[in-house]
Write a protein that holds these residues in place. Structure first.
Motif, short mmCIF file in Angstrom:
data_model
loop_
_atom_site.label_atom_id
_atom_site.label_comp_id
_atom_site.label_asym_id
_atom_site.label_seq_id
_atom_site.Cartn_x
_atom_site.Cartn_y
_atom_site.Cartn_z
N ILE A 346 14.11 -33.59 25.41
CA ILE A 346 14.76 -32.29 25.55
C ILE A 346 14.11 -31.22 24.67
O ILE A 346 14.51 -30.06 24.70
CB ILE A 346 16.27 -32.38 25.23
CG1 ILE A 346 16.50 -32.77 23.75
CG2 ILE A 346 16.96 -33.36 26.16
CD1 ILE A 346 17.96 -32.72 23.33
N GLN A 347 13.09 -31.61 23.90
CA GLN A 347 12.38 -30.62 23.10
C GLN A 347 11.61 -29.68 24.02
O GLN A 347 10.90 -30.11 24.93
CB GLN A 347 11.42 -31.32 22.14
CG GLN A 347 10.73 -30.41 21.16
CD GLN A 347 11.68 -29.83 20.11
OE1 GLN A 347 12.39 -28.86 20.41
NE2 GLN A 347 11.69 -30.42 18.93
N GLY A 348 11.76 -28.39 23.81
CA GLY A 348 11.04 -27.41 24.60
C GLY A 348 11.76 -26.96 25.85
O GLY A 348 11.31 -26.02 26.51
N ARG A 349 12.85 -27.60 26.22
CA ARG A 349 13.58 -27.17 27.40
C ARG A 349 14.24 -25.81 27.16
O ARG A 349 14.73 -25.53 26.08
CB ARG A 349 14.66 -28.18 27.78
CG ARG A 349 14.12 -29.50 28.31
CD ARG A 349 15.24 -30.31 28.94
NE ARG A 349 14.81 -31.66 29.28
CZ ARG A 349 15.58 -32.56 29.87
NH1 ARG A 349 16.83 -32.24 30.21
NH2 ARG A 349 15.13 -33.77 30.14
N LYS A 350 14.26 -24.98 28.18
CA LYS A 350 14.89 -23.67 28.08
C LYS A 350 16.41 -23.83 28.05
O LYS A 350 16.96 -24.86 28.44
CB LYS A 350 14.48 -22.79 29.26
CG LYS A 350 12.97 -22.58 29.37
CD LYS A 350 12.41 -21.88 28.14
CE LYS A 350 10.91 -21.62 28.29
NZ LYS A 350 10.34 -20.97 27.08
N SER A 351 17.09 -22.77 27.61
CA SER A 351 18.54 -22.84 27.42
C SER A 351 19.28 -23.17 28.70
O SER A 351 20.25 -23.93 28.69
CB SER A 351 19.07 -21.52 26.83
OG SER A 351 18.73 -20.44 27.68
#
Length: 534
Positions: A346-351
């Protein structure tokens, strides 16, 4: 010995929704010069109301009857001018929830200086020297760099220490300490309690000590008053109360302790969370162009694995990076390094991509009052997540709210009330209910039992175990109470100034610690039971 505080037949009644609620019922006790008296009892028993009524700090809706004398002078019905002179000067308070007591718009230096200026006329450079002295005395590291900080820039424990510094600023004759060590880690707890004990010995200061932690009371207090339902059911010298309690409620309190261990994690349990060398550095920017000249290294290379049905306890002093690490895992602050949750990075996923995961990632914050909207009823607060995430239930929201309130030990008939109408411990249970109603996969518990009395701590620990066993929940459990950590956790991680100094199975780390800092933490937990002893 002369009496500093003498309370006789004190009763406090509140008018709520057209009916009278008696919070305190004809209590009598006194505090001698140089003496420490502890008020103990469950949340809602009337401890804090009794203390606040002594200097007229209750709202206008409160009706106070009886007598409160400070050094022979009556305070009940006294004019405001007299009460203002007594407050903060002769009688100082340390409140339970520092975030709601400190002004969010003023720096730490300004807030402590304000007390010095108001009561002693001290300002300028002289006040600054005194403020630094106070901050260092209560254990604020690098105190000079903290003078310009605002409350939200400090950890929970650091905010509590600022409150203690403010209370001690004018060298009061009576210090009313309402859960003064609630938010502090064990090493600072021992330091603060030793500080208070030393001030009592050196200056003859008296203490009215309100707490739910009986391990502190046994060695720290000279006398104990046990409160239940607004009444003092038993009082006397500390040793007599602990060694031969007469009232059934006192015996119940003394028997309350978080014990046992969580259910073993099933061998086939799915991995819910994994981090690999997670790093959280905050840039330090200077100049007109805001160039980065360095970093605040909040967390360095933290690696975690957590399976369904497993609890990882995270311990360490305030400011060690415990909460920062948890917030990064929840993607509430930036970090570097992969965060694998439920099989995906989930690192880097947009809000917007994270929104669907928020139901499965929940948090219970350390300060329940600060995290609950004062404009919403308890029903609205607990049910808010159901509406946001569109959780299909087949049952009404009201039914689900009533069910979860009952599970966490709250009366469902109170769901129409607002947060300010509950005690600190009850507010924490509301926060737990809000997270648990969504049945998440991972819950971050940031000091969830810190504001709770011992009997409720036992109930909450057992509740968390039950929910974990039933739903396979994974917990990140942040706490300074090592007894509760041991009772709830399968594994433990010890942090110091952003570094993970030791990690492993709970029994292995607690029974045979390898790192000197871990040994220091465990030793401090034992020291608390003997601090202040003659």
């Amino acid at each position: 010995m002369s009496r500093v505080l003498d309370i006789r037949d004190l009763s406090v009644t509140f008018l709520q929704e057209g009916r009278e609620v008696r919070a305190v019922r004809s209590i009598s006790f006194h505090v001698e010069k140089g003496e420490t008296v502890a008020l103990v009892g469950e949340s809602g028993s009337g401890k804090s109301v009794s203390a606040l009524s002594s200097v007229g700090l209750l709202p206008d809706s409160a009706q106070v009857e009886g007598s409160v004398k400070f050094k022979g002078s009556e305070l009940v019905g006294a004019p405001d001018s007299k009460l203002r002179q007594v407050r903060g000067n002769d009688i100082s308070f340390i409140f339970q929830e520092p975030m709601t007591s400190l002004n969010p718009l003023h720096t730490i230096e300004k807030q402590i200086t304000e007390s010095l200026t108001l009561h002693q006329g001290i300002g300028g450079a002289k006040a600054r020297v005194r403020v630094l002295e106070l901050l260092e005395k209560v254990g604020i590291r690098d105190a000079e760099s903290r003078l310009s900080a605002y409350p939200h820039q400090l950890s929970g424990g650091q905010r509590q220490r600022v409150m203690i510094a403010m209370a001690l600023a004018n060298e009061p004759e009576l210090l009313v300490a309402d859960e003064p060590t609630t938010a502090l880690d064990v090493t600072i707890q021992a330091q603060i309690l030793e500080l208070l004990a030393e001030l009592k010995r050196a200056e003859g200061m008296s203490l009215l000590f309100i707490t739910h932690d009986l391990t502190i009371v046994r060695r720290f207090a000279d006398r104990v008053c046990v409160m239940q339902g607004g009444e003092i059911v038993e009082q006397g010298p500390t040793d007599e109360i602990f060694d031969a309690p007469q009232h059934p409620y006192t015996r119940k309190l003394l028997a309350a302790e978080s014990k046992g261990a969580p259910e073993p994690v099933p061998p086939q349990a799915q991995e819910i969370l994994r981090t690999d060398d997670l790093r959280i550095w905050f840039p330090i920017q200077r100049g007109f162009l805001r160039r980065t000249v360095g970093h605040v290294k909040a967390v360095n290379a933290a690696s975690i694995t957590l399976r369904a049905g497993e609890t990882l306890g995270i311990v360490g002093e305030s400011g060690s990076g415990k909460t920062t690490l948890a917030l990064a895992i929840l993607r509430l602050i930036s970090s570097d390094g992969p965060i694998w949750f439920d099989g995906g990075n989930i690192q880097g996923r947009k809000s917007h991509a994270l929104r669907s995961l928020r139901r499965d990632l929940q948090i219970v914050f350390q300060d329940p009052y600060g995290s609950l909207s004062p404009r919403m009823t308890v029903e609205q607060i607990i049910a808010e997540g159901l509406g946001v995430h569109g959780v299909p239930t087949g049952r009404s929201e009201r039914e689900l709210v009533a069910e979860i309130m009952d599970e966490v030990g709250l009366d469902p008939t109170t769901m129409e009330r607002y947060p300010h109408e509950f005690s600190g411990g009850q507010r924490q249970r509301i926060a737990i209910a809000r997270a648990m109603i969504l049945r998440p996969k991972l819950v971050v518990l940031d000091e969830p039992t810190s504001a709770l009395d011992m009997t409720v701590q036992v109930q909450i620990v057992e509740l968390l175990r039950t929910l974990q066993r039933k739903h396979g929940l994974a917990y990140l459990f942040i706490s300074h109470d090592l007894r509760v950590v041991r009772a709830l956790s399968h594994k433990v991680m010890v942090m110091k100034q952003g570094d993970v100094v030791e990690a492993g199975p709970i029994d292995q780390v607690f029974d045979a610690p390898k790192d000197p800092y871990t040994r220091q933490l465990l030793a401090a937990a034992l020291d608390i039971t003997t601090v202040g002893a003659a």
